[in-house]
Scaffold this motif. Sequence first.
Motif, PDB file in Angstrom:
ATOM      1  N   THR A 126      58.674  59.431  76.470  1.00 60.23           N
ATOM      2  CA  THR A 126      58.088  58.146  76.104  1.00 60.23           C
ATOM      3  C   THR A 126      58.169  57.982  74.588  1.00 60.23           C
ATOM      4  OG1 THR A 126      55.807  58.818  75.596  1.00 60.23           O
ATOM      5  CG2 THR A 126      56.407  58.627  77.938  1.00 60.23           C
ATOM      6  N   PRO A 127      57.922  56.780  74.076  1.00 65.91           N
ATOM      7  CA  PRO A 127      57.943  56.575  72.622  1.00 65.91           C
ATOM      8  C   PRO A 127      56.896  57.398  71.877  1.00 65.91           C
ATOM      9  CG  PRO A 127      58.120  54.478  73.767  1.00 65.91           C
ATOM     10  CD  PRO A 127      57.788  55.511  74.817  1.00 65.91           C
ATOM     11  N   ARG A 128      55.964  58.001  72.600  1.00 65.42           N
ATOM     12  CA  ARG A 128      54.937  58.823  71.943  1.00 65.42           C
ATOM     13  C   ARG A 128      55.409  60.267  71.720  1.00 65.42           C
ATOM     14  NH1 ARG A 128      52.592  55.938  75.899  1.00 65.42           N
ATOM     15  NH2 ARG A 128      52.466  57.730  77.307  1.00 65.42           N
ATOM     16  N   ASP A 129      56.644  60.568  72.155  1.00 67.45           N
ATOM     17  CA  ASP A 129      57.186  61.920  72.015  1.00 67.45           C
ATOM     18  C   ASP A 129      58.118  62.020  70.805  1.00 67.45           C
ATOM     19  OD1 ASP A 129      55.915  62.673  74.392  1.00 67.45           O
ATOM     20  OD2 ASP A 129      57.629  62.033  75.612  1.00 67.45           O
ATOM     21  N   CYS A 130      58.397  63.261  70.417  1.00 68.09           N
ATOM     22  CA  CYS A 130      59.384  63.543  69.375  1.00 68.09           C
ATOM     23  C   CYS A 130      60.445  64.470  69.957  1.00 68.09           C
ATOM     24  CB  CYS A 130      58.729  64.208  68.162  1.00 68.09           C
ATOM     25  SG  CYS A 130      59.911  64.790  66.908  1.00 68.09           S
ATOM     26  N   VAL A 131      61.698  64.224  69.614  1.00 64.75           N
ATOM     27  CA  VAL A 131      62.804  65.091  70.042  1.00 64.75           C
ATOM     28  C   VAL A 131      63.534  65.585  68.793  1.00 64.75           C
ATOM     29  CG1 VAL A 131      64.978  65.245  71.311  1.00 64.75           C
ATOM     30  CG2 VAL A 131      63.073  63.890  72.238  1.00 64.75           C
ATOM     31  N   ILE A 132      63.622  66.901  68.681  1.00 68.77           N
ATOM     32  CA  ILE A 132      64.359  67.530  67.582  1.00 68.77           C
ATOM     33  C   ILE A 132      65.644  68.126  68.146  1.00 68.77           C
ATOM     34  CG2 ILE A 132      64.367  69.353  65.841  1.00 68.77           C
ATOM     35  CD1 ILE A 132      61.377  69.060  65.571  1.00 68.77           C
ATOM     36  N   GLY A 133      66.763  67.643  67.646  1.00 67.03           N
ATOM     37  CA  GLY A 133      68.055  68.210  68.016  1.00 67.03           C
ATOM     38  C   GLY A 133      68.506  69.202  66.964  1.00 67.03           C
ATOM     39  N   ILE A 134      69.038  70.337  67.405  1.00 62.94           N
ATOM     40  CA  ILE A 134      69.525  71.367  66.491  1.00 62.94           C
ATOM     41  C   ILE A 134      71.011  71.561  66.743  1.00 62.94           C
ATOM     42  CG2 ILE A 134      69.326  73.782  65.772  1.00 62.94           C
ATOM     43  CD1 ILE A 134      66.423  73.683  66.829  1.00 62.94           C
ATOM     44  N   SER A 135      71.812  71.403  65.706  1.00 61.78           N
ATOM     45  CA  SER A 135      73.256  71.569  65.814  1.00 61.78           C
ATOM     46  C   SER A 135      73.795  71.967  64.452  1.00 61.78           C
ATOM     47  CB  SER A 135      73.928  70.282  66.293  1.00 61.78           C
ATOM     48  OG  SER A 135      75.332  70.406  66.270  1.00 61.78           O
ATOM     49  N   HIS A 136      74.397  73.147  64.362  1.00 62.36           N
ATOM     50  CA  HIS A 136      74.862  73.635  63.062  1.00 62.36           C
ATOM     51  C   HIS A 136      75.840  72.660  62.423  1.00 62.36           C
ATOM     52  CE1 HIS A 136      72.890  77.283  64.149  1.00 62.36           C
ATOM     53  NE2 HIS A 136      73.727  77.539  65.134  1.00 62.36           N
ATOM     54  N   ARG A 137      76.754  72.134  63.216  1.00 68.19           N
ATOM     55  CA  ARG A 137      77.767  71.228  62.683  1.00 68.19           C
ATOM     56  C   ARG A 137      77.459  69.762  62.991  1.00 68.19           C
ATOM     57  NH1 ARG A 137      80.770  75.051  60.632  1.00 68.19           N
ATOM     58  NH2 ARG A 137      81.526  76.829  61.852  1.00 68.19           N
ATOM     59  N   GLY A 138      76.408  69.518  63.755  1.00 66.79           N
ATOM     60  CA  GLY A 138      75.948  68.159  63.991  1.00 66.79           C
ATOM     61  C   GLY A 138      76.777  67.342  64.952  1.00 66.79           C
ATOM     62  N   ASN A 139      77.659  67.995  65.709  1.00 68.02           N
ATOM     63  CA  ASN A 139      78.565  67.203  66.545  1.00 68.02           C
ATOM     64  C   ASN A 139      78.656  67.680  67.988  1.00 68.02           C
ATOM     65  OD1 ASN A 139      79.912  69.605  66.197  1.00 68.02           O
ATOM     66  ND2 ASN A 139      81.726  68.724  65.232  1.00 68.02           N
ATOM     67  N   LYS A 140      77.758  68.548  68.435  1.00 73.75           N
ATOM     68  CA  LYS A 140      77.843  69.029  69.802  1.00 73.75           C
ATOM     69  C   LYS A 140      77.532  67.901  70.783  1.00 73.75           C
ATOM     70  CE  LYS A 140      79.223  73.186  69.143  1.00 73.75           C
ATOM     71  NZ  LYS A 140      79.777  72.905  67.818  1.00 73.75           N
ATOM     72  N   LEU A 141      78.395  67.749  71.757  1.00 75.42           N
ATOM     73  CA  LEU A 141      78.389  66.599  72.654  1.00 75.42           C
ATOM     74  C   LEU A 141      77.018  66.319  73.245  1.00 75.42           C
ATOM     75  CD1 LEU A 141      79.820  64.425  74.349  1.00 75.42           C
ATOM     76  CD2 LEU A 141      80.460  66.230  75.979  1.00 75.42           C
ATOM     77  N   TYR A 142      76.412  67.316  73.867  1.00 75.19           N
ATOM     78  CA  TYR A 142      75.180  67.042  74.605  1.00 75.19           C
ATOM     79  C   TYR A 142      73.941  67.026  73.705  1.00 75.19           C
ATOM     80  CZ  TYR A 142      77.906  67.033  78.826  1.00 75.19           C
ATOM     81  OH  TYR A 142      78.827  66.697  79.785  1.00 75.19           O
TER      82      TYR A 142
END
Length: 364
Positions: free
Chosen positions: A92-108
């Motif tokens: 929901t908009p009340r959540d936060c999602v942190i993506g971790i990617s060394h090169r910033g381009n991993k598909l999923y």
Amino acid sequence: MSSEQRSKHPFHMYEAIFAQPQAFTYVAQRNEVLIDNCATRIASCERLFLVGIGTSYHAALVGEHLMHLYGGDLFTRTFHSFDFALYGPRITPRDCVIGISHRGNKLYTVESLKYAREVGCYTVLITGEGVTTEVVQSDIILPTVPQDKSAAHTISYTGTISVLSTLADRIGFHRTGTSFLSKSFLEHELSELLSVALETENEMVRFAHEQVNRRRIWLVGGGPNAITASEIALKIKETSYLQAEGMSIETMLHGPFQCTEAEDLFILIAPTAPAQRRVFELAGLIQEIGAAYLVISDGVAESLYANATGWVIVPKVPEPFCSLTCLAPLQLFTYYLALECGTNPDGFRLEDPRFARARSLIQL
């Protein structure tokens, strides 16, 4: 090993391993204000989701431990990016999602952040320097270190954990008014302790030479150290192409142990922590089947590993951070295994035309 001897190493992985102590401090200091601003926003969220793939996924798992301990009881859960993007939770908009990617381009990972932004979540990308926002979009980017020159990511892993450590502490402060990690520890003391852990290089050279011909390498730990076991197993596969498996102690005891043999090597990651006693119980089983085992610990329980093939002592730190102090010697072990095997630890086996062709067939 002298600095002159170290300068003769031809591979980027080696240089990156020894740059990690300074990198942890560098990342913590350079991002201090940015992380605090980010933490202010995340502290008001209902839930936090950490997503990543491979080594980034392992960093996310360490981040979950850090959030549980220092993040002021913010609900935190880690997902593999593939699962989050295709089978993930209802957010929901009340959540936060942190993506971790060394090169910033991993598909999923990119898809996971896209999904979160479409829902209206606050989104954060933790990535290496130089990533363009055209590849992946998020509300804020927290940079770590210059891009790893080796495909076997080491320094970027430590840089990510540096960000997550400071972020967890600041989230906890904004939620409770209390900071549990001192600035001195994050920006100075831990760096020094990581340098001490890397002084085990000569032991790792010897162990790699003695153990390289083992049928299979099993790495076992508990809690954050089970994550280290999985991370080092991944590094061994990536760099020397040997058979290695990393897992939690209880997973090992409930089935995998039955497929081990006397020709195998076990690495028990067992610093002072709740899981230590259970990990050491495995030593008795290993002795019964006639296999060898190495112990990585902080020296508190030396009497428990008198029968080990070898052991390495690292500095004692709070448990989430032993995922770094125990990691560093094993990164060196991994590197020297690759040298013993005559493989290129930087290349992801792409110098082999078969693997280069296979890699070209899929987007990672």
